[in-house]
Every structure is written in structure tokens, then in C-alpha cells.
Design a protein around this motif. Structure first.
Motif, PDB file in Angstrom:
ATOM      1  N   ALA A 202       0.831  -1.212   0.000  1.00  0.00           N
ATOM      2  CA  ALA A 202       0.000   0.000   0.000  1.00  0.00           C
ATOM      3  C   ALA A 202       0.860   1.255   0.000  1.00  0.00           C
ATOM      4  CB  ALA A 202      -0.925  -0.008   1.213  1.00  0.00           C
ATOM      5  N   ALA A 203       2.004   1.202   0.683  1.00  0.00           N
ATOM      6  CA  ALA A 203       2.907   2.351   0.729  1.00  0.00           C
ATOM      7  C   ALA A 203       3.403   2.704  -0.666  1.00  0.00           C
ATOM      8  CB  ALA A 203       4.084   2.049   1.656  1.00  0.00           C
ATOM      9  N   VAL A 204       3.778   1.704  -1.441  1.00  0.00           N
ATOM     10  CA  VAL A 204       4.300   1.960  -2.785  1.00  0.00           C
ATOM     11  C   VAL A 204       3.175   2.356  -3.740  1.00  0.00           C
ATOM     12  CG1 VAL A 204       5.489   0.910  -4.750  1.00  0.00           C
ATOM     13  CG2 VAL A 204       6.325   0.521  -2.430  1.00  0.00           C
ATOM     14  N   GLN A 205       1.977   1.817  -3.529  1.00  0.00           N
ATOM     15  CA  GLN A 205       0.830   2.256  -4.337  1.00  0.00           C
ATOM     16  C   GLN A 205       0.534   3.735  -4.108  1.00  0.00           C
ATOM     17  OE1 GLN A 205      -2.275  -0.568  -3.342  1.00  0.00           O
ATOM     18  NE2 GLN A 205      -1.044  -2.268  -4.119  1.00  0.00           N
ATOM     19  N   LEU A 206       0.714   4.196  -2.852  1.00  0.00           N
ATOM     20  CA  LEU A 206       0.579   5.615  -2.540  1.00  0.00           C
ATOM     21  C   LEU A 206       1.608   6.425  -3.330  1.00  0.00           C
ATOM     22  CD1 LEU A 206      -0.243   8.122  -0.778  1.00  0.00           C
ATOM     23  CD2 LEU A 206       1.301   7.234   0.987  1.00  0.00           C
ATOM     24  N   LEU A 207       2.832   5.939  -3.365  1.00  0.00           N
ATOM     25  CA  LEU A 207       3.914   6.594  -4.095  1.00  0.00           C
ATOM     26  C   LEU A 207       3.571   6.721  -5.578  1.00  0.00           C
ATOM     27  CD1 LEU A 207       6.895   7.502  -3.308  1.00  0.00           C
ATOM     28  CD2 LEU A 207       7.613   5.355  -4.340  1.00  0.00           C
ATOM     29  N   PHE A 208       3.084   5.640  -6.157  1.00  0.00           N
ATOM     30  CA  PHE A 208       2.749   5.646  -7.579  1.00  0.00           C
ATOM     31  C   PHE A 208       1.521   6.523  -7.866  1.00  0.00           C
ATOM     32  CE2 PHE A 208       4.888   1.362  -8.882  1.00  0.00           C
ATOM     33  CZ  PHE A 208       6.103   1.903  -8.539  1.00  0.00           C
ATOM     34  N   LYS A 209       0.579   6.545  -6.926  1.00  0.00           N
ATOM     35  CA  LYS A 209      -0.601   7.406  -7.081  1.00  0.00           C
ATOM     36  C   LYS A 209      -0.164   8.862  -7.215  1.00  0.00           C
ATOM     37  CE  LYS A 209      -5.258   7.475  -6.646  1.00  0.00           C
ATOM     38  NZ  LYS A 209      -6.181   6.569  -7.363  1.00  0.00           N
ATOM     39  N   ALA A 210       0.767   9.259  -6.343  1.00  0.00           N
ATOM     40  CA  ALA A 210       1.277  10.629  -6.379  1.00  0.00           C
ATOM     41  C   ALA A 210       2.073  10.887  -7.653  1.00  0.00           C
ATOM     42  CB  ALA A 210       2.143  10.889  -5.149  1.00  0.00           C
ATOM     43  N   THR A 211       2.824   9.879  -8.094  1.00  0.00           N
ATOM     44  CA  THR A 211       3.638  10.036  -9.310  1.00  0.00           C
ATOM     45  C   THR A 211       2.764  10.276 -10.529  1.00  0.00           C
ATOM     46  OG1 THR A 211       5.274   8.515  -8.366  1.00  0.00           O
ATOM     47  CG2 THR A 211       5.423   8.955 -10.718  1.00  0.00           C
ATOM     48  N   ILE A 212       1.714   9.511 -10.645  1.00  0.00           N
ATOM     49  CA  ILE A 212       0.850   9.588 -11.830  1.00  0.00           C
ATOM     50  C   ILE A 212      -0.053  10.824 -11.794  1.00  0.00           C
ATOM     51  CG2 ILE A 212      -1.058   8.434 -13.046  1.00  0.00           C
ATOM     52  CD1 ILE A 212       0.269   5.749 -12.067  1.00  0.00           C
ATOM     53  N   ASN A 213      -0.610  11.141 -10.612  1.00  0.00           N
ATOM     54  CA  ASN A 213      -1.630  12.185 -10.519  1.00  0.00           C
ATOM     55  C   ASN A 213      -1.128  13.533 -10.018  1.00  0.00           C
ATOM     56  OD1 ASN A 213      -4.306  10.632 -11.075  1.00  0.00           O
ATOM     57  ND2 ASN A 213      -3.231   9.349  -9.612  1.00  0.00           N
TER      58      ASN A 213
END
Length: 332
Positions: A202-213
Motif C-alpha cells: 500500500a505504501a508503494v501504491q501511494l507513491l505511484f498514485k502521487a507520481t501519476i496524478n
């Protein structure tokens, strides 16, 4: 993000390994692992020995010249490198400043110079109303990252705030399990203590969410569960099968708080619901186009986001640890 070159500072820890695993879905062109930990780098090289997309760089974010070279041709930087242990930072505050503040400024300048698309800064719940050197230096790092969006550059800078990652190095789960096996006792600072927890996935999904959006200047926060540390200890004791394990209060360490906050009352007035799983904290600075981008988002209905407000039940803690594989024991 597909076919991009990524630089991960402090990339040999648990975050770095999970980032690499999830990056494979984005078909990376190259992944650069930048860290001071030679041993971990060698282990990681062996793990991915047949993949020529990896490049391992021994370096310290305090060394701007090394960072400048590492950022050449990079599209995205995930900035994880930091001094993170509260007592270490408390007793050596200058070292924490050199890495967490000055090192972060080096990352900013190196990224701008090399025209990196986005830099994602991994922050912590300890930046909100900080009570220790670690929290203060990471909060200053956040300020530098957000302010960098006002520079005349193409690079966008975004923050993510995380709670405690379950099972990561230095986290309470391996410490408690070791205490159960070695001394038949768990030491907790206070029975009332609570913390935010999330899985590494979940931590890395948060990171990717911020990267994309992310547009640049905002801080992404995951809506994550809060847990009583005493409940966590009880679940681990039960799963161990050991009898007569004592839970002993050892007192709050220097700089430690009973509860943590992911955004404060002051920040709540400029925090919005991004979706059902994520919040976005907007900066107090006006960044052109950023506040306007979120005008259609709903303001949060929270005075603050504190781990003291509501904790999941002990049965939910057990389910969470079981799902993450943390209740298995090596009996040797």
C-alpha cells in the motif's frame, strides 16, 4: 511512467525492493539504485542478476556531485534516503540535518539541473506537529520540496506522507518477535500509544498514485488504519504460542509521542478527499494552477487526522498481520 528511467535514493531498503517489484508492471527502461549500503546493494544485485535494466550506484545524498551524475537522463526520482530512527536523530541532530535537509536540497537541485519530470519525496506522519529532530528535519524537507515548485523549472515536486510500514527494518514487529523469542518479554513505551500502519504494498501504491496524478506542490496521504501498540503486542504473543510473555512499560523515549498525526487542524482547512482511499494536503503557498486543479474536490470532514481518534479492533489487527504474513514464526 512506461519506458522511463527511475532513480531511487536510499533504494536498498524495504521500500526500494517493493518499488522495484511494482515498477516491473510499468516496463521501466532503467532503474538506478542509489544508496550508501554496499552490502544491501550486493544482495540486490544478486537478486536481479540477469536484468540489465538495473544500475547500482554507491553514493550519499550529501554528495551533490554524485547525485548530479546519478540524475543524468532520469525521468522520475523517488527520494527515500533519510536518517529515520528517532533516537539516532535526537542524539545526533546535525547528522539528521545534513541528510534530511541538506541532502534533500541536493536532490532538488540535481533534479532541476537534469530536467527530471517528477520528484516524489517520501515523508512521514512525524512531520505533523513534530516533537523530535527526525520529524522536524523531515518537515523541513517537505517545505523545501514544496517550495521547489516555485522555481523556474520543468521538474514537479510532490510529497507523500506515510505511517509505519508493517515489517520494515527497524519496525516494531520484528523487534517484538525477537523479544518474545529471546527474553519472553515485550517492552512498549506506553500502553496508550497508537500508530498508523500500512503494508509495504500500500505504501508503494501511494507513491505511484502521487507520481501519476501529482501536479506539483501537494502532499498525498493514504487513509490508513490506526493501531494500539499494546494490541499489536497481544496479537504477536498469541500467535507465538508462548506462555507467560510479559508486556512491560519502558517509558517514552526522547522525542517520542503517544500518538501521531497525518495532517493537523491547521492543515485540514486545505485538505481534500482525492478519492475514498487518499487525501491531498494543499500547501499554504500559492502555486500557480495547483489550488485551481483541486477546486472540484471535496474538503475533508475532519478536524485533524490523528492516530488517537479511532483504532481498529484487536481482531482486525490480527487479520491485518495474518494477511501480511507476519504471524508465521521460525521456531529454530
Amino acid at each position: 511512467m512506461n519506458n522511463s528511467t527511475f532513480l531511487i535514493t536510499g533504494g536498498t531498503g524495504s521500500w526500494g525492493l517493493e518499488i522495484v517489484k511494482q515498477l516491473f508492471d510499468h516496463k521501466p527502461k532503467e532503474i538506478r539504485i542509489f544508496s550508501r549500503n554496499e552490502t544491501r546493494q550486493v544482495e540486490m544485485q544478486q537478486q536481479f542478476a540477469n536484468d540489465d535494466r538495473f544500475k547500482f550506484i554507491i553514493g550519499d545524498i550529501r554528495d551533490k556531485e554524485e547525485l548530479m551524475q546519478a540524475c543524468e537522463g532520469v525521468d522520475y526520482v523517488f527520494h527515500l534516503a533519510a536518517l529515520k530512527h528517532v533516537p539516532v536523530c535526537e542524539y545526533q541532530p546535525l547528522e539528521a540535518i545534513k541528510t534530511n535537509v541538506l541532502g534533500t536540497q541536493n536532490v532538488i537541485e540535481s533534479a532541476i539541473e537534469n530536467d527530471v519530470k517528477k520528484v516524489i519525496y517520501v515523508s512521514t506522519d512525524k512531520v505533523s506537529d513534530p516533537s523530535n529532530t527526525y520529524g522536524i528535519t523531515k518537515a523541513l524537507g517537505e517545505k523545501l520540496i514544496i517550495h521547489a515548485n516555485l522555481k523556474e523549472a520543468n521538474t514537479k515536486f510532490i510529497c507523500v506522507r506515510s505511517g509505519n510500514v508493517l515489517g520494515s527494518s527497524g519496525s516494531v514487529i520484528p523487534i517484538f518477535k525477537n523479544q518474545i523469542k529471546k527474553i519472553s518479554q515485550i517492552g512498549i513505551t506506553d500502553q496508550r500509544m497508537t500508530r498508523f500502519f500500512l503494508t509495504i504494498e500500500a505504501a508503494v501504491q501511494l507513491l505511484f498514485k502521487a507520481t501519476i496524478n501529482g501536479k506539483g506542490g501537494e502532499t498525498y496521504v493514504l487513509n490508513m488504519p490506526s493501531i494500539k501498540i499494546a494490541d499489536l503486542a497481544q496479537v504477536l504473543i498469541k500467535s507465538s504460542g508462548e506462555k507467560n510473555i510479559e508486556i512491560k512499560e519502558i517509558g517514552v523515549r526522547p522525542g517520542e509521542k503517544l500518538n501521531e498525526t497525518l495532517f493537523t487542524e491547521c492543515e485540514s482547512s486545505r485538505t481534500v478527499d482525492f478519492d475514498k482511499d487518499y487525501f491531498v494536503v494543499l500547501p499554504s503557498l500559492t502555486i500557480p494552477g495547483l489550488q485551481e486543479h483541486y477546486t472540484s474536490s471535496t474538503p475533508v470532514n475532519l478536524k485533524e487526522y490523528s492516530s488517537a481518534t479511532k483504532q481498529i479492533s484487536i481482531s482486525e489487527v490480527e487479520q491485518m498481520l495474518m494477511k501480511g504474513g507476519f504471524l508465521s514464526w521460525n521456531k529454530s
